[in-house]
Motif scaffolding. Sequence first.
Motif, PDB file in Angstrom:
ATOM      1  N   LYS A 190     -46.715  67.448-111.126  1.00 50.99           N
ATOM      2  CA  LYS A 190     -47.325  66.187-110.730  1.00 50.99           C
ATOM      3  C   LYS A 190     -46.250  65.205-110.309  1.00 50.99           C
ATOM      4  CE  LYS A 190     -47.757  63.643-115.018  1.00 50.99           C
ATOM      5  NZ  LYS A 190     -48.685  62.954-115.885  1.00 50.99           N
ATOM      6  N   ALA A 191     -46.658  64.219-109.544  1.00 55.80           N
ATOM      7  CA  ALA A 191     -45.741  63.185-109.068  1.00 55.80           C
ATOM      8  C   ALA A 191     -46.043  61.887-109.817  1.00 55.80           C
ATOM      9  CB  ALA A 191     -45.897  62.972-107.574  1.00 55.80           C
ATOM     10  N   VAL A 192     -44.980  61.153-110.093  1.00 58.51           N
ATOM     11  CA  VAL A 192     -45.102  59.867-110.769  1.00 58.51           C
ATOM     12  C   VAL A 192     -44.307  58.841-109.978  1.00 58.51           C
ATOM     13  CG1 VAL A 192     -44.653  58.590-112.897  1.00 58.51           C
ATOM     14  CG2 VAL A 192     -45.317  60.999-113.017  1.00 58.51           C
ATOM     15  N   ILE A 193     -44.891  57.673-109.786  1.00 54.54           N
ATOM     16  CA  ILE A 193     -44.221  56.596-109.058  1.00 54.54           C
ATOM     17  C   ILE A 193     -43.938  55.449-110.015  1.00 54.54           C
ATOM     18  CG2 ILE A 193     -44.442  54.882-107.217  1.00 54.54           C
ATOM     19  CD1 ILE A 193     -46.218  56.906-105.765  1.00 54.54           C
ATOM     20  N   ASP A 194     -42.696  55.020-110.054  1.00 54.60           N
ATOM     21  CA  ASP A 194     -42.317  53.853-110.836  1.00 54.60           C
ATOM     22  C   ASP A 194     -42.681  52.624-110.004  1.00 54.60           C
ATOM     23  OD1 ASP A 194     -41.015  51.663-112.023  1.00 54.60           O
ATOM     24  OD2 ASP A 194     -39.372  52.924-112.753  1.00 54.60           O
ATOM     25  N   LYS A 195     -43.762  51.996-110.360  1.00 52.68           N
ATOM     26  CA  LYS A 195     -44.274  50.873-109.573  1.00 52.68           C
ATOM     27  C   LYS A 195     -43.346  49.657-109.604  1.00 52.68           C
ATOM     28  CE  LYS A 195     -49.041  52.382-109.801  1.00 52.68           C
ATOM     29  NZ  LYS A 195     -48.986  53.094-108.557  1.00 52.68           N
ATOM     30  N   ASP A 196     -42.480  49.585-110.603  1.00 55.68           N
ATOM     31  CA  ASP A 196     -41.507  48.495-110.660  1.00 55.68           C
ATOM     32  C   ASP A 196     -40.395  48.676-109.630  1.00 55.68           C
ATOM     33  OD1 ASP A 196     -42.842  47.166-112.735  1.00 55.68           O
ATOM     34  OD2 ASP A 196     -41.763  48.307-114.265  1.00 55.68           O
ATOM     35  N   ILE A 229     -47.739  49.116-102.486  1.00 54.36           N
ATOM     36  CA  ILE A 229     -47.206  49.983-103.536  1.00 54.36           C
ATOM     37  C   ILE A 229     -47.728  51.389-103.301  1.00 54.36           C
ATOM     38  CG2 ILE A 229     -47.207  50.497-106.024  1.00 54.36           C
ATOM     39  CD1 ILE A 229     -45.629  48.015-105.471  1.00 54.36           C
ATOM     40  N   ALA A 230     -46.854  52.373-103.402  1.00 53.95           N
ATOM     41  CA  ALA A 230     -47.275  53.769-103.233  1.00 53.95           C
ATOM     42  C   ALA A 230     -48.090  54.218-104.441  1.00 53.95           C
ATOM     43  CB  ALA A 230     -46.062  54.664-103.063  1.00 53.95           C
ATOM     44  N   THR A 231     -49.075  55.059-104.176  1.00 58.30           N
ATOM     45  CA  THR A 231     -49.886  55.656-105.223  1.00 58.30           C
ATOM     46  C   THR A 231     -49.947  57.161-105.002  1.00 58.30           C
ATOM     47  OG1 THR A 231     -51.935  55.343-103.977  1.00 58.30           O
ATOM     48  CG2 THR A 231     -51.335  53.589-105.506  1.00 58.30           C
ATOM     49  N   VAL A 232     -50.247  57.877-106.064  1.00 56.40           N
ATOM     50  CA  VAL A 232     -50.416  59.319-105.995  1.00 56.40           C
ATOM     51  C   VAL A 232     -51.909  59.599-105.929  1.00 56.40           C
ATOM     52  CG1 VAL A 232     -49.980  61.509-107.156  1.00 56.40           C
ATOM     53  CG2 VAL A 232     -48.306  59.677-107.318  1.00 56.40           C
ATOM     54  N   GLN A 271     -39.451  66.623-101.284  1.00 54.60           N
ATOM     55  CA  GLN A 271     -38.725  65.983-100.181  1.00 54.60           C
ATOM     56  C   GLN A 271     -38.979  64.481-100.170  1.00 54.60           C
ATOM     57  OE1 GLN A 271     -36.556  67.670 -97.976  1.00 54.60           O
ATOM     58  NE2 GLN A 271     -35.971  65.547 -97.617  1.00 54.60           N
ATOM     59  N   ALA A 272     -40.222  64.097-100.402  1.00 54.91           N
ATOM     60  CA  ALA A 272     -40.563  62.669-100.459  1.00 54.91           C
ATOM     61  C   ALA A 272     -39.807  61.987-101.596  1.00 54.91           C
ATOM     62  CB  ALA A 272     -42.070  62.491-100.630  1.00 54.91           C
ATOM     63  N   ALA A 273     -39.711  62.648-102.739  1.00 57.78           N
ATOM     64  CA  ALA A 273     -38.971  62.082-103.873  1.00 57.78           C
ATOM     65  C   ALA A 273     -37.487  61.955-103.537  1.00 57.78           C
ATOM     66  CB  ALA A 273     -39.174  62.946-105.113  1.00 57.78           C
ATOM     67  N   ASP A 274     -36.931  62.991-102.917  1.00 61.83           N
ATOM     68  CA  ASP A 274     -35.513  62.961-102.544  1.00 61.83           C
ATOM     69  C   ASP A 274     -35.217  61.879-101.512  1.00 61.83           C
ATOM     70  OD1 ASP A 274     -34.975  65.055-104.256  1.00 61.83           O
ATOM     71  OD2 ASP A 274     -34.951  66.580-102.670  1.00 61.83           O
ATOM     72  N   ASP A 275     -36.164  61.646-100.606  1.00 63.26           N
ATOM     73  CA  ASP A 275     -35.959  60.680 -99.525  1.00 63.26           C
ATOM     74  C   ASP A 275     -36.258  59.236 -99.921  1.00 63.26           C
ATOM     75  OD1 ASP A 275     -35.268  62.801 -97.923  1.00 63.26           O
ATOM     76  OD2 ASP A 275     -37.178  62.854 -96.825  1.00 63.26           O
ATOM     77  N   CYS A 276     -36.896  59.032-101.058  1.00 65.48           N
ATOM     78  CA  CYS A 276     -37.267  57.668-101.476  1.00 65.48           C
ATOM     79  C   CYS A 276     -36.003  56.804-101.598  1.00 65.48           C
ATOM     80  CB  CYS A 276     -38.013  57.701-102.802  1.00 65.48           C
ATOM     81  SG  CYS A 276     -38.475  56.054-103.399  1.00 65.48           S
ATOM     82  N   PRO A 277     -35.930  55.717-100.833  1.00 66.07           N
ATOM     83  CA  PRO A 277     -34.701  54.912-100.823  1.00 66.07           C
ATOM     84  C   PRO A 277     -34.402  54.199-102.142  1.00 66.07           C
ATOM     85  CG  PRO A 277     -36.406  53.849 -99.519  1.00 66.07           C
ATOM     86  CD  PRO A 277     -36.941  55.194 -99.906  1.00 66.07           C
ATOM     87  N   VAL A 278     -35.411  54.031-102.981  1.00 64.56           N
ATOM     88  CA  VAL A 278     -35.182  53.339-104.264  1.00 64.56           C
ATOM     89  C   VAL A 278     -35.382  54.278-105.450  1.00 64.56           C
ATOM     90  CG1 VAL A 278     -35.678  51.029-103.381  1.00 64.56           C
ATOM     91  CG2 VAL A 278     -37.541  52.435-104.284  1.00 64.56           C
ATOM     92  N   GLU A 279     -35.530  55.580-105.172  1.00 60.24           N
ATOM     93  CA  GLU A 279     -35.689  56.604-106.209  1.00 60.24           C
ATOM     94  C   GLU A 279     -36.838  56.288-107.160  1.00 60.24           C
ATOM     95  OE1 GLU A 279     -31.821  57.154-107.960  1.00 60.24           O
ATOM     96  OE2 GLU A 279     -30.991  57.918-106.088  1.00 60.24           O
ATOM     97  N   ALA A 280     -37.973  55.870-106.594  1.00 58.41           N
ATOM     98  CA  ALA A 280     -39.128  55.503-107.404  1.00 58.41           C
ATOM     99  C   ALA A 280     -40.041  56.682-107.728  1.00 58.41           C
ATOM    100  CB  ALA A 280     -39.942  54.412-106.689  1.00 58.41           C
ATOM    101  N   ILE A 281     -39.808  57.829-107.091  1.00 58.58           N
ATOM    102  CA  ILE A 281     -40.697  58.988-107.261  1.00 58.58           C
ATOM    103  C   ILE A 281     -39.998  60.075-108.072  1.00 58.58           C
ATOM    104  CG2 ILE A 281     -42.023  60.781-106.094  1.00 58.58           C
ATOM    105  CD1 ILE A 281     -41.962  58.963-103.600  1.00 58.58           C
ATOM    106  N   THR A 282     -40.716  60.588-109.056  1.00 60.34           N
ATOM    107  CA  THR A 282     -40.247  61.772-109.770  1.00 60.34           C
ATOM    108  C   THR A 282     -41.343  62.823-109.712  1.00 60.34           C
ATOM    109  OG1 THR A 282     -41.031  60.866-111.878  1.00 60.34           O
ATOM    110  CG2 THR A 282     -38.718  60.553-111.367  1.00 60.34           C
ATOM    111  N   CYS A 283     -40.924  64.065-109.607  1.00 63.11           N
ATOM    112  CA  CYS A 283     -41.843  65.197-109.636  1.00 63.11           C
ATOM    113  C   CYS A 283     -41.565  65.946-110.927  1.00 63.11           C
ATOM    114  CB  CYS A 283     -41.625  66.108-108.436  1.00 63.11           C
ATOM    115  SG  CYS A 283     -41.961  65.310-106.867  1.00 63.11           S
ATOM    116  N   GLU A 284     -42.591  66.121-111.723  1.00 61.65           N
ATOM    117  CA  GLU A 284     -42.403  66.786-113.013  1.00 61.65           C
ATOM    118  C   GLU A 284     -43.442  67.857-113.230  1.00 61.65           C
ATOM    119  OE1 GLU A 284     -44.378  63.447-115.773  1.00 61.65           O
ATOM    120  OE2 GLU A 284     -42.373  62.945-115.102  1.00 61.65           O
TER     121      GLU A 284
END
Length: 61
Positions: free
Chosen positions: A2-8, A30-33, A48-61
């Motif tokens: 699953k993907a998680v976005i740090d909204k902060d 704000i991005a949502t899953v 790829q989206a997580a790797d490309d995120c300029p603020v590293e807000a996405i994690t895939c776990e």
Amino acid sequence: MKAVIDKDLCTGCGLCEDTCPEVFEVKDSIATVKVSKIPEDLIESCKQAADDCPVEAITCE
């Protein structure tokens, strides 16, 4: 997986939505899953989206 976005951290740039629109969507700047579990065929584009995120807000776990 699953993907998680740090909204902060998220700036709502939309890069994740461009990379993997089946999983990510930007609402109210704000991005949502959109899915609770990432389908097997979308795991690589989600990573790829997580790797490309300029603020590293996405994690895939």
